[in-house]
Design an enzyme around this catalytic site. Sequence first.
Site, PDB file in Angstrom:
ATOM      1  N   HIS A 152       1.301  -1.517   0.415  1.00  0.00           N
ATOM      2  CA  HIS A 152      -0.435   0.101  -0.028  1.00  0.00           C
ATOM      3  C   HIS A 152       0.980   0.673  -0.085  1.00  0.00           C
ATOM      4  CE1 HIS A 152       0.420   0.249   4.547  1.00  0.00           C
ATOM      5  NE2 HIS A 152       0.398   0.767   4.425  1.00  0.00           N
TER       6      HIS A 152
ATOM      7  N   ASP B 192       1.102  -7.761   2.261  1.00  0.00           N
ATOM      8  CA  ASP B 192       1.330  -6.519   1.991  1.00  0.00           C
ATOM      9  C   ASP B 192       2.593  -5.881   2.127  1.00  0.00           C
ATOM     10  OD1 ASP B 192       0.941  -3.189   1.559  1.00  0.00           O
ATOM     11  OD2 ASP B 192      -0.281  -3.584   3.211  1.00  0.00           O
TER      12      ASP B 192
ATOM     13  N   SER C  79       3.889   2.314   8.637  1.00  0.00           N
ATOM     14  CA  SER C  79       4.144   1.428   7.061  1.00  0.00           C
ATOM     15  C   SER C  79       4.785   1.304   6.336  1.00  0.00           C
ATOM     16  CB  SER C  79       2.378   1.651   6.623  1.00  0.00           C
ATOM     17  OG  SER C  79       1.561   1.333   7.089  1.00  0.00           O
TER      18      SER C  79
HETATM   19  N1  ARG Z   1      -4.791   0.718   7.853  1.00  0.00           N
HETATM   20  C1  ARG Z   1      -3.554   0.807   7.283  1.00  0.00           C
HETATM   21  C2  ARG Z   1      -2.503   2.026   7.012  1.00  0.00           C
HETATM   22  O1  ARG Z   1      -2.880   2.706   7.745  1.00  0.00           O
HETATM   23  C3  ARG Z   1      -3.336  -0.189   5.134  1.00  0.00           C
HETATM   24  C4  ARG Z   1      -3.932   0.999   4.529  1.00  0.00           C
HETATM   25  C5  ARG Z   1      -4.437  -0.131   3.597  1.00  0.00           C
HETATM   26  N2  ARG Z   1      -4.354  -1.012   2.848  1.00  0.00           N
HETATM   27  C6  ARG Z   1      -6.030  -0.633   2.189  1.00  0.00           C
HETATM   28  N3  ARG Z   1      -7.252  -1.539   2.342  1.00  0.00           N
HETATM   29  N4  ARG Z   1      -6.621   0.820   2.370  1.00  0.00           N
HETATM   30  O2  ARG Z   1      -1.905   2.016   6.216  1.00  0.00           O
HETATM   31  N1  GLU Z   2      -1.357   1.488   7.733  1.00  0.00           N
HETATM   32  C1  GLU Z   2      -0.714   2.427   7.911  1.00  0.00           C
HETATM   33  C2  GLU Z   2       0.413   3.763   7.577  1.00  0.00           C
HETATM   34  O1  GLU Z   2       0.440   3.807   6.199  1.00  0.00           O
HETATM   35  C3  GLU Z   2       0.124   1.729   9.844  1.00  0.00           C
HETATM   36  C4  GLU Z   2      -1.266   1.209  10.616  1.00  0.00           C
HETATM   37  C5  GLU Z   2      -1.270   2.100  11.570  1.00  0.00           C
HETATM   38  O2  GLU Z   2      -1.704   3.496  11.544  1.00  0.00           O
HETATM   39  O3  GLU Z   2      -0.790   1.985  12.724  1.00  0.00           O
HETATM   40  O4  GLU Z   2       1.866   3.854   7.756  1.00  0.00           O
END
Ligand code: ARG
Ligand code: GLU
Length: 712
Positions: free
Chosen positions: A87, A223, A647
Amino acid sequence: MIKQPKLILSILFLIVVRLALADGGMWIPMLIEKYNIETMQKKGCKLSADDIYSINHSSLKDAIVQFGGGCTGELISNDGLLITNHHCGYGSIQKHSSVEHDYLTDGFWAMSKKEELPNDGLTVSFLILMQDVTTKTLENVTDEQSEPERQSLIRKNIEKIRKEVEDSSRYKADVETFYSGNQYFLFIYEIFNDVRLVGAPPSSIGKFGGDTDNWMWPRHTGDFSMFRIYADKDNKPASYSTDNVPYHPKKSLSININGINENDFTMVFGYPGHTQEYLHSDAVKYIVEQRNPVRIKLRDTKLAIMRDHMLESDKVRIQLSSKYAHVANGWKKWIGESKGLERIDAIQIKKNFEAQYANWINQESERSTKYGSVLDHYRHLYEDNSSSMLAREFIYESIFAVDVIGLASKFNSLLPKKEGEKIDDISAFYQSTQSFYKDYDIETDKEVMAALFEIYYQTMPEEYRPEFFKKIETKYHSDFNKFTSDVFKKSIFRSEEECKKFLDKFSVKKLNEDPIFQLYQSTIDFYVLKINPILSLSNNEMETLDRLYMKSQIEMAGDSVLFPDANFTLRVAFGKVEGYEPADGVEYKYKTTLSGIMEKELLGMYDYVVDNKLKELYKAKDYGRYGKDDEMPVCFIASNHTTGGNSGSPVLNANGELIGVNFDRNWEGTMSDIMYDPDRCRNIVLDIRYALFIIDKFAGAGYLLDEMNIIN
Ligand code: ARG
Ligand code: GLU
């Protein structure tokens, strides 16, 4: 109904103490030696502070980069190969994708260095060193100065510090504040801008579970994506050129594939973005009761509209996929955050803390003089300003959530600031217009505008709305669809073609008369005249208060060190591999395996599609050296305090070897940006063995493993 207030109070007191002593924290690498290494070693860490951060010899920090501004990545070979999240590479992968070469859907693997794809605008930064520059930054600053005076002096001092570094080196310098203006550090970075895409699994792996599983455990997402940093012949940063060669970092991480056990020590080393652990109870109340509900509702609406259009056409699906993921990500996080804060009764915990704090203040008259009015002052600020704060949310989350208004806002710089002034270079606008329309769907945007404007109109009283809402009321009798369709019909922004025609024959008058541009201007006028004066006053007061409140909380904490809120600088978090109980009577294990992917597929959902090749490997149990006991590990969780920006961060074992790549947090734990609960907050990690298995067995790009140092 509260029947035993005393008992409840003492339980809440225990929670406060437990949270205060919690393991959470994102620590400053340079100060690990002083504050953390002993604790870390007690918890199993085998490294010295010098192994983690040193400016005299290479250390782990030299293998870590801030990736693309918002993520983290780590070097896994001496030839500049780095791994981050799928991502995090998503935008780049998408830019190289079209209906013919759909790398998002099919994945991408460069089979030789020649096939690696350049990414205009993508940079990675290495931290060279950090330094405490508090004294220099606060030179000539006194308590008697007003907040704006103070800030302007600080800005000048910072400029001087930065200039000194940048004039005498090829590095970039940043000075960042820690503990709300109580401490300042200088960061010196080396920035590389030839960063090429090496590999990405298909979305069915890299985004397995999609938005359904996002922010959730148990998780099965592969990921990750890989890039390579290129440098000139002297190993120095250089813009893209076919003459560039792979960069040789000072340090790259060894990869350990021996496996992970419950309670193993883990450490996350990366660039967490933003936390607010020391807020006043009224700030938490505003977030839970006003800000989050508004954000959630507006995004609920926008996402539903986008989803409908994406399901109807492949073209629109590809165009909007990155935007959709972005909007959905925040939306879901805030839902989890609010639930978590409500469950733990965060507002009450803060209030209890404030009662203790008030007690502590009253113990000494000097304290009362310095800090006595802090809590009341916060209360008044929130009482007086929350409507303006909410209006600002609406502006961002409804008006600027309409894509075309974002484009129109850029055209503002084409207006002469003074009579007769020459206009900026127009040619750049052709480019940005073209890239805007590549990922733009007008039908979606129209619907979004009508729906979000209507919510703004229904929710906020007239004094908190821009002028144009009056016209919608009187001329359109609040028919938002009619209004929207009129506005689009008459605007130059209705298509790429019209927009380009306008640029060919640029006219200030025409821009000023454009109905979409007018929406933008009306919003800005409203913000500048009505909202900003209130908020900038309160922000000044807030800055002073935050600084005082933080300073006194540090004093009150005595010997126990408080970690500074995240601010996109390099930090170390440590914890251990562990599961958790998401609800009464439910227990979550710490790891998932490939079997779970096959189980999810049986549910028949669009987010759980499994590639045939992966199924074959599963059936044959063809896991090579990456699997264990006939199982292929996929993800695990640990109690490292992380946030957005983490991330792609390396998750390291006690020896500083790479065991996984951080990519998410659990839903029950997204509250950790505001309050870390050691019982429920977990970071979600891609097991590095799954990544290697995908590269080697699934993609047949095993040659990439030759340049890695794999320990088993
Ligand atoms: N929650 C994760 C972050 O904050 C992953 C986001 C990307 N994945 C998604 N299915 N939208 O970045
Ligand atoms: N998916 C998140 C990012 O883009 C990391 C997850 C979080 O926020 O802890 O950094």
